[in-house]
Design a protein around this motif. Structure first.
Motif, PDB file in Angstrom:
ATOM      1  N   GLY A 356       0.807  -1.217   0.000  1.00  0.00           N
ATOM      2  CA  GLY A 356       0.000   0.000   0.000  1.00  0.00           C
ATOM      3  C   GLY A 356       0.837   1.263   0.000  1.00  0.00           C
ATOM      4  N   LEU A 357       1.981   1.220   0.689  1.00  0.00           N
ATOM      5  CA  LEU A 357       2.881   2.375   0.718  1.00  0.00           C
ATOM      6  C   LEU A 357       3.527   2.580  -0.647  1.00  0.00           C
ATOM      7  CD1 LEU A 357       4.275   4.606   2.347  1.00  0.00           C
ATOM      8  CD2 LEU A 357       6.024   2.922   3.000  1.00  0.00           C
ATOM      9  N   SER A 358       3.959   1.488  -1.270  1.00  0.00           N
ATOM     10  CA  SER A 358       4.611   1.605  -2.584  1.00  0.00           C
ATOM     11  C   SER A 358       3.647   2.141  -3.631  1.00  0.00           C
ATOM     12  CB  SER A 358       5.158   0.238  -3.032  1.00  0.00           C
ATOM     13  OG  SER A 358       4.122  -0.662  -3.369  1.00  0.00           O
ATOM     14  N   VAL A 359       2.377   1.898  -3.439  1.00  0.00           N
ATOM     15  CA  VAL A 359       1.357   2.353  -4.384  1.00  0.00           C
ATOM     16  C   VAL A 359       1.037   3.833  -4.175  1.00  0.00           C
ATOM     17  CG1 VAL A 359      -1.083   2.143  -5.002  1.00  0.00           C
ATOM     18  CG2 VAL A 359       0.306   0.094  -4.743  1.00  0.00           C
ATOM     19  N   VAL A 360       0.845   4.239  -2.936  1.00  0.00           N
ATOM     20  CA  VAL A 360       0.304   5.574  -2.668  1.00  0.00           C
ATOM     21  C   VAL A 360       1.328   6.688  -2.864  1.00  0.00           C
ATOM     22  CG1 VAL A 360       0.755   5.881  -0.182  1.00  0.00           C
ATOM     23  CG2 VAL A 360      -1.418   6.660  -1.181  1.00  0.00           C
ATOM     24  N   LEU A 361       2.619   6.373  -2.747  1.00  0.00           N
ATOM     25  CA  LEU A 361       3.631   7.424  -2.838  1.00  0.00           C
ATOM     26  C   LEU A 361       3.695   8.075  -4.224  1.00  0.00           C
ATOM     27  CD1 LEU A 361       6.609   5.981  -0.747  1.00  0.00           C
ATOM     28  CD2 LEU A 361       5.004   7.786  -0.122  1.00  0.00           C
ATOM     29  N   THR A 362       3.274   7.380  -5.242  1.00  0.00           N
ATOM     30  CA  THR A 362       3.274   7.984  -6.582  1.00  0.00           C
ATOM     31  C   THR A 362       1.919   8.586  -6.942  1.00  0.00           C
ATOM     32  OG1 THR A 362       2.643   5.907  -7.672  1.00  0.00           O
ATOM     33  CG2 THR A 362       5.014   6.340  -7.418  1.00  0.00           C
TER      34      THR A 362
END
Length: 465
Positions: A356-362
């Motif tokens: 979820g973190l890897s997705v939301v940062l962009t």
């Protein structure tokens, strides 16, 4: 006499010509020549979801479900952390109460790899199970889907079902065993979908298997299980729900996706935004806007955590058929190329960027980029998340949604971009190359992108605030 026969024959011919030609009343039927499909885009979409059962304490019914299925040898999959926690205990109690014969596999890897999939597949093949139960987050449910698939197709090579272009992307035609999924996080929605994601170590990117055939038979959504989630797990899981909803709602419309499949079996799992998925995506987004912050900040807020558990399933129904696009496509190398970053509240022995973190940062950069297409949808999403759009201009839609997302993430103490995870501009070429094979999702972006576009999006995501 001959003249009489001729008159009778002529009369019969006239009656035949005058008779109703519809197939209900005539004895002959000529198919109307099929009109060629205009263009090469699809013209239809399908909805495929698991059965879902929701309610506090509903996990106790699993033993009865397995009895009803006639299961004699069950595989229970989970991970090392969860096997000590209440969700797994609740499942074990139900299995014991109803006399279910089972074997436990608790070696699932958080953020699975091709090798961890293969280990679980080997266990499933040896066990010759007739039903599966997955208790955990997306990692557990996805691993169990893969184990069920390859145990049912033991002669298949591992890459046979992996998404193209990394794998062969063959359609699944073998019958699978029943799988009951018990999500313990409010994020992936994997209990509703026919998707299993893993980290392909050789290429250092994430990919997966996508087929309606591997979706769980039943998803048991028991909100009691979310009460044991630590704060950052709640946050990162919730960010996955957020992006599932945003990406599926803004994805390329189903009737603009190409090519049109020659056979319904060839229609992809991710088909593009469509009127039914839109309903689920928007409903999930409303819940995220209202309850995610509460669920993160107060572990005793049972209402917020229960509602986020439902939102995860709702978003899963939406994106499981519409698909996701750039946030997810770019997230796979972000997770796969991780160096030393270890997320707080995740008890693992390896470097880890939670999905979820890897997705939301962009997400701020991505939606600023895609808003040129269907800006009204981007504005609608921004308004749901709290933006005042009364005086907004359409051409500002991307910037408004991006700023709204940045504020949302800042309020929740999210890492300040990819740089906080250990990445720098020197890593951008590798991140771009890791995104390129993710065509299954990147081609669902409403706005096509070049390698230069992807590089610019990664650059813009290095810092958020």
């Amino acid at each position: 006499m001959a003249a009489g026969r001729e008159r009778a024959a002529r009369l019969l011919r006239q009656l035949q010509l005058a008779s109703c030609r519809c197939p209900s009343h005539s004895h002959t039927y000529s198919q109307v020549p099929e009109q060629p499909t205009p263009g090469s885009t699809d013209y239809a979409f399908e909805m495929a979801i698991s059965n879902i059962r929701y309610g506090e304490g509903v996990t106790k019914e699993i033993g009865m479900d397995l009895q009803n299925l006639g299961a004699r040898r069950v595989c229970l999959m989970t991970d090392k952390n969860l096997c000590q926690l209440p969700p797994v205990k609740a499942v074990l109690d139900s299995l014991a109460k109803h006399g279910i014969n089972f074997q436990m596999y608790d070696n699932v890897r958080v953020e699975p790899t091709d090798q961890s999939f293969l280990d679980a597949i080997e266990f499933a093949k040896k066990g010759e199970f007739d039903a599966y139960v997955a208790v955990g987050g997306g990692s557990v449910m996805d691993t169990c889907k893969a184990a069920n698939l390859y145990a049912a197709s033991p002669a298949s090579d591992f890459l046979d079902y992996v998404n193209a272009p990394i794998g062969k992307g063959k359609p699944v035609t073998v019958p699978l065993k029943p799988l009951i999924a018990v999500p313990t996080t409010a994020g992936t929605g994997s209990e509703t979908t026919g998707v299993a994601i893993f980290d392909f170590k050789q290429l250092k990117v994430k990919t997966g298997i996508a087929s309606k055939a591997i979706k769980p038979t039943l998803g048991i959504v028991d909100p009691l299980h979310t009460l044991s989630m630590p704060e950052r797990v709640v946050a990162n899981s919730g960010f996955d729900v957020l992006c599932h909803a945003l990406e599926s709602y803004t994805a390329l419309p189903y009737n603009q996706r190409s090519p049109c499949p020659p056979n319904p079996l060839s229609r992809p799992t991710y088909q593009g935004s469509n009127p039914i998925s839109d309903v689920w995506a928007l409903h999930a987004l409303h819940i995220v806007a209202k309850y995610l912050k509460r669920a993160i900040k107060d572990p005793e807020d049972r209402e917020a955590r229960a509602r986020m558990h439902l939102a995860s399933a709702f978003a899963g129904i939406g994106f499981g058929n519409a698909g996701v696009h750039l946030c997810h496509g770019m997230s796979y190398p972000i997770s796969g190329l991780v160096k030393t970053y270890k997320a707080k509240d995740y008890n693992v022995d390896h470097s880890l960027v939670p999905h979820g973190l890897s997705v939301v940062l962009t997400s701020p950069a991505v939606f600023a980029f895609t808003a040129q297409v269907h800006p009204e949808r981007h504005l609608e999403a921004a308004e749901i998340l709290g933006a005042d759009i009364r005086t907004a201009r359409v051409k500002e839609a991307g910037l408004i949604l991006a700023d709204t997302l940045r504020k949302f993430l800042f309020d929740l103490n999210v890492d300040d971009g990819l740089a906080a995870l250990g990445y720098s501009t020197a890593d951008i070429p590798a991140l771009v190359q890791g995104t390129l094979p993710q065509e299954r999702v990147t081609k669902l972006s409403p706005r096509p992108q070049t390698e230069e576009d992807l590089a610019a999006l990664f650059e813009a995501s290095m810092k958020l605030y």
